[in-house]
Design a protein around this motif. Structure first.
Motif, PDB file in Angstrom:
ATOM      1  N   ALA A  55       0.845  -1.191   0.000  1.00 33.44           N
ATOM      2  CA  ALA A  55       0.000   0.000   0.000  1.00 33.44           C
ATOM      3  C   ALA A  55       0.882   1.244   0.000  1.00 33.44           C
ATOM      4  O   ALA A  55       2.064   1.186   0.347  1.00 33.44           O
ATOM      5  CB  ALA A  55      -0.901  -0.019   1.227  1.00 33.44           C
ATOM      6  N   PRO A  56       0.336   2.394  -0.374  1.00 31.33           N
ATOM      7  CA  PRO A  56       1.131   3.629  -0.451  1.00 31.33           C
ATOM      8  C   PRO A  56       1.929   3.960   0.815  1.00 31.33           C
ATOM      9  O   PRO A  56       3.039   4.453   0.725  1.00 31.33           O
ATOM     10  CB  PRO A  56       0.085   4.704  -0.742  1.00 31.33           C
ATOM     11  CG  PRO A  56      -1.002   3.981  -1.461  1.00 31.33           C
ATOM     12  CD  PRO A  56      -1.036   2.607  -0.845  1.00 31.33           C
ATOM     13  N   PHE A  57       1.384   3.673   1.970  1.00 30.16           N
ATOM     14  CA  PHE A  57       2.118   3.947   3.207  1.00 30.16           C
ATOM     15  C   PHE A  57       2.801   2.696   3.752  1.00 30.16           C
ATOM     16  O   PHE A  57       3.274   2.679   4.881  1.00 30.16           O
ATOM     17  CB  PHE A  57       1.194   4.566   4.257  1.00 30.16           C
ATOM     18  CG  PHE A  57       0.713   5.933   3.861  1.00 30.16           C
ATOM     19  CD1 PHE A  57       1.578   7.017   3.888  1.00 30.16           C
ATOM     20  CD2 PHE A  57      -0.585   6.132   3.427  1.00 30.16           C
ATOM     21  CE1 PHE A  57       1.146   8.280   3.501  1.00 30.16           C
ATOM     22  CE2 PHE A  57      -1.023   7.393   3.039  1.00 30.16           C
ATOM     23  CZ  PHE A  57      -0.159   8.470   3.082  1.00 30.16           C
ATOM     24  N   GLY A  58       2.843   1.611   2.955  1.00 30.16           N
ATOM     25  CA  GLY A  58       3.584   0.414   3.316  1.00 30.16           C
ATOM     26  C   GLY A  58       2.810  -0.634   4.089  1.00 30.16           C
ATOM     27  O   GLY A  58       3.351  -1.679   4.415  1.00 30.16           O
ATOM     28  N   ASP A  59       1.554  -0.390   4.403  1.00 24.67           N
ATOM     29  CA  ASP A  59       0.783  -1.355   5.198  1.00 24.67           C
ATOM     30  C   ASP A  59      -0.661  -1.338   4.720  1.00 24.67           C
ATOM     31  O   ASP A  59      -1.278  -0.269   4.700  1.00 24.67           O
ATOM     32  CB  ASP A  59       0.850  -0.963   6.668  1.00 24.67           C
ATOM     33  CG  ASP A  59       0.404  -2.060   7.617  1.00 24.67           C
ATOM     34  OD1 ASP A  59       0.247  -3.205   7.166  1.00 24.67           O
ATOM     35  OD2 ASP A  59       0.229  -1.770   8.813  1.00 24.67           O
ATOM     36  N   PRO A  60      -1.233  -2.441   4.276  1.00 18.96           N
ATOM     37  CA  PRO A  60      -0.703  -3.804   4.262  1.00 18.96           C
ATOM     38  C   PRO A  60       0.151  -4.066   3.024  1.00 18.96           C
ATOM     39  O   PRO A  60       0.294  -3.205   2.161  1.00 18.96           O
ATOM     40  CB  PRO A  60      -1.971  -4.658   4.224  1.00 18.96           C
ATOM     41  CG  PRO A  60      -2.932  -3.827   3.443  1.00 18.96           C
ATOM     42  CD  PRO A  60      -2.629  -2.403   3.840  1.00 18.96           C
ATOM     43  N   ARG A  61       0.661  -5.283   2.962  1.00 14.68           N
ATOM     44  CA  ARG A  61       1.487  -5.721   1.838  1.00 14.68           C
ATOM     45  C   ARG A  61       0.866  -6.972   1.218  1.00 14.68           C
ATOM     46  O   ARG A  61       0.206  -7.737   1.904  1.00 14.68           O
ATOM     47  CB  ARG A  61       2.906  -6.037   2.308  1.00 14.68           C
ATOM     48  CG  ARG A  61       3.628  -4.811   2.814  1.00 14.68           C
ATOM     49  CD  ARG A  61       4.930  -5.190   3.489  1.00 14.68           C
ATOM     50  NE  ARG A  61       5.592  -3.994   3.968  1.00 14.68           N
ATOM     51  CZ  ARG A  61       6.858  -3.715   3.721  1.00 14.68           C
ATOM     52  NH1 ARG A  61       7.595  -4.538   3.024  1.00 14.68           N
ATOM     53  NH2 ARG A  61       7.385  -2.606   4.186  1.00 14.68           N
ATOM     54  N   ILE A  62       1.130  -7.156  -0.063  1.00 13.74           N
ATOM     55  CA  ILE A  62       0.609  -8.314  -0.783  1.00 13.74           C
ATOM     56  C   ILE A  62       1.772  -9.240  -1.124  1.00 13.74           C
ATOM     57  O   ILE A  62       2.760  -8.810  -1.722  1.00 13.74           O
ATOM     58  CB  ILE A  62      -0.133  -7.891  -2.063  1.00 13.74           C
ATOM     59  CG1 ILE A  62      -1.285  -6.945  -1.714  1.00 13.74           C
ATOM     60  CG2 ILE A  62      -0.640  -9.114  -2.830  1.00 13.74           C
ATOM     61  CD1 ILE A  62      -1.938  -6.312  -2.923  1.00 13.74           C
ATOM     62  N   TYR A  63       1.638 -10.498  -0.743  1.00 12.53           N
ATOM     63  CA  TYR A  63       2.678 -11.502  -0.969  1.00 12.53           C
ATOM     64  C   TYR A  63       2.143 -12.596  -1.879  1.00 12.53           C
ATOM     65  O   TYR A  63       0.943 -12.879  -1.889  1.00 12.53           O
ATOM     66  CB  TYR A  63       3.094 -12.141   0.361  1.00 12.53           C
ATOM     67  CG  TYR A  63       3.656 -11.157   1.353  1.00 12.53           C
ATOM     68  CD1 TYR A  63       5.014 -10.843   1.351  1.00 12.53           C
ATOM     69  CD2 TYR A  63       2.839 -10.530   2.286  1.00 12.53           C
ATOM     70  CE1 TYR A  63       5.528  -9.933   2.260  1.00 12.53           C
ATOM     71  CE2 TYR A  63       3.362  -9.618   3.194  1.00 12.53           C
ATOM     72  CZ  TYR A  63       4.702  -9.331   3.173  1.00 12.53           C
ATOM     73  OH  TYR A  63       5.217  -8.420   4.073  1.00 12.53           O
ATOM     74  N   ASN A  64       3.032 -13.220  -2.647  1.00 13.22           N
ATOM     75  CA  ASN A  64       2.709 -14.432  -3.399  1.00 13.22           C
ATOM     76  C   ASN A  64       3.285 -15.603  -2.631  1.00 13.22           C
ATOM     77  O   ASN A  64       4.493 -15.639  -2.353  1.00 13.22           O
ATOM     78  CB  ASN A  64       3.311 -14.392  -4.804  1.00 13.22           C
ATOM     79  CG  ASN A  64       2.591 -13.437  -5.715  1.00 13.22           C
ATOM     80  OD1 ASN A  64       1.459 -13.063  -5.467  1.00 13.22           O
ATOM     81  ND2 ASN A  64       3.259 -13.037  -6.776  1.00 13.22           N
TER      82      ASN A  64
END
Length: 75
Positions: A45-54
């Motif tokens: 996300a723009p502010f680093g939280d949350p993140r998307i992982y594979n």
């Protein structure tokens, strides 16, 4: 030891453990965060939280607080 929230975009690592209580460990395991599996940071996300992982052929969105519990090593 490095944690999942420290991955950079496009970087892949191997999950080596989860440093959390049993309930949190079980919740993360049920989402595919399993010891020995590779995981890649796909987006954040723009502010680093949350993140998307594979992980395990699907996308998983985690908050940084949850990602900090996951111990990794570089692949």
């Amino acid at each position: 030891m490095k944690t999942l929230n420290e991955l950079e975009l496009g970087e892949t690592a191997t999950i080596i453990g989860i440093d959390a209580d049993t309930v949190s460990q079980n919740r993360l395991n049920s989402m595919g965060v399993v010891k020995g599996k590779p995981i890649t940071l796909r987006n954040k996300a723009p502010f680093g939280d949350p993140r998307i992982y594979n992980v395990m052929d699907y996308e998983l969105t985690l908050r940084n607080a949850d990602a900090q519990m996951v111990q990794i090593e570089a692949s």
